[in-house]
Design a protein around this motif. Structure first.
Motif, PDB file in Angstrom:
ATOM      1  N   CYS A   1       0.851  -1.193   0.000  1.00  0.00           N
ATOM      2  CA  CYS A   1       0.000   0.000   0.000  1.00  0.00           C
ATOM      3  C   CYS A   1       0.884   1.239   0.000  1.00  0.00           C
ATOM      4  O   CYS A   1       1.690   1.429   0.908  1.00  0.00           O
TER       5      CYS A   1
ATOM      6  N   SER B   1      -0.100   4.275   0.386  1.00  0.00           N
ATOM      7  CA  SER B   1      -0.517   5.222   1.427  1.00  0.00           C
ATOM      8  C   SER B   1       0.059   4.823   2.776  1.00  0.00           C
ATOM      9  O   SER B   1       0.596   5.660   3.496  1.00  0.00           O
ATOM     10  N   CYS B   2      -0.093   3.553   3.140  1.00  0.00           N
ATOM     11  CA  CYS B   2       0.423   3.068   4.431  1.00  0.00           C
ATOM     12  C   CYS B   2       1.939   2.888   4.388  1.00  0.00           C
ATOM     13  O   CYS B   2       2.580   2.825   5.421  1.00  0.00           O
TER      14      CYS B   2
ATOM     15  N   ARG C   1       0.038  -4.789   2.909  1.00  0.00           N
ATOM     16  CA  ARG C   1      -1.284  -4.916   3.544  1.00  0.00           C
ATOM     17  C   ARG C   1      -2.086  -6.019   2.879  1.00  0.00           C
ATOM     18  O   ARG C   1      -1.877  -6.321   1.709  1.00  0.00           O
TER      19      ARG C   1
ATOM     20  N   CYS D   1      -6.958  -1.585   0.228  1.00  0.00           N
ATOM     21  CA  CYS D   1      -6.143  -1.807   1.420  1.00  0.00           C
ATOM     22  C   CYS D   1      -7.078  -2.063   2.610  1.00  0.00           C
ATOM     23  O   CYS D   1      -8.033  -1.329   2.815  1.00  0.00           O
TER      24      CYS D   1
ATOM     25  N   CYS E   1      -6.424   1.241   5.129  1.00  0.00           N
ATOM     26  CA  CYS E   1      -6.774   2.621   4.772  1.00  0.00           C
ATOM     27  C   CYS E   1      -7.734   2.702   3.594  1.00  0.00           C
ATOM     28  O   CYS E   1      -8.172   3.794   3.237  1.00  0.00           O
TER      29      CYS E   1
HETATM   30 ZN   LIG Z   1      -3.179   1.356   3.175  1.00  0.00          ZN
END
Ligand SMILES: [Zn+2]
Length: 146
Positions: free
Chosen positions: A78, A80-81, A85, A108, A111
């Protein structure tokens, strides 16, 4: 445009650098190098200007870089993370396909951002089993918690 990462390979280990020289060599600000000195980059400070050996700089920068995180078969990286994930609800869909690989898309589990990964057609069976297994585990956990 400046490089986003220090150009570590430009450092010669048998040379010494002033803060300014090291900054220019690897393409970062002088302030960045001074911050590294405060955070433990060793320097020869009993003379002015302080000197940083190439060997110390390389070792410091190698220690700084995070180890690569490999995704398990049922995980997606991911963005973003910034971590591997699982797919939300154990659901993934085929976004596109080539002769040997599938591009799989999912959400994900943490998120809910869209995540992608490439799966070789040879491993698609294992991949589907792993995603389904992690989904079953998640459902069991949901049931257990009530
Ligand atoms: Zn994420």
């Amino acid at each position: 445009m400046r490089r986003r990462r220090p150009h570590r390979r430009a450092i010669r280990i048998h040379r010494s650098y002033t803060v300014d020289e090291l900054a220019r060599t690897i393409g970062v600000c002088k302030a960045t190098v001074r911050r590294w000195l405060k955070r433990g980059l060793p320097a020869i400070t009993d003379m002015k200007p302080a000197l940083i050996t190439g060997e110390d700089a390389v070792a410091f920068l190698q220690g700084r870089s995070r180890p690569k995180q490999r995704c398990q078969l049922d995980e997606f990286y991911c963005l973003s993370c910034r971590e591997p994930r699982r797919a939300a609800f154990g659901e993934a869909e085929i976004a596109s396909q080539t002769a040997y690989t599938l591009n799989v898309r999912a959400l994900c589990a943490v998120c809910a951002a869209t995540v992608h990964r490439r799966v070789s057609l040879k491993r698609i069976g294992q991949f589907l089993a792993a995603v389904a297994r992690s989904c079953e585990q998640a459902q069991r956990r949901l049931k257990d918690t009530g």
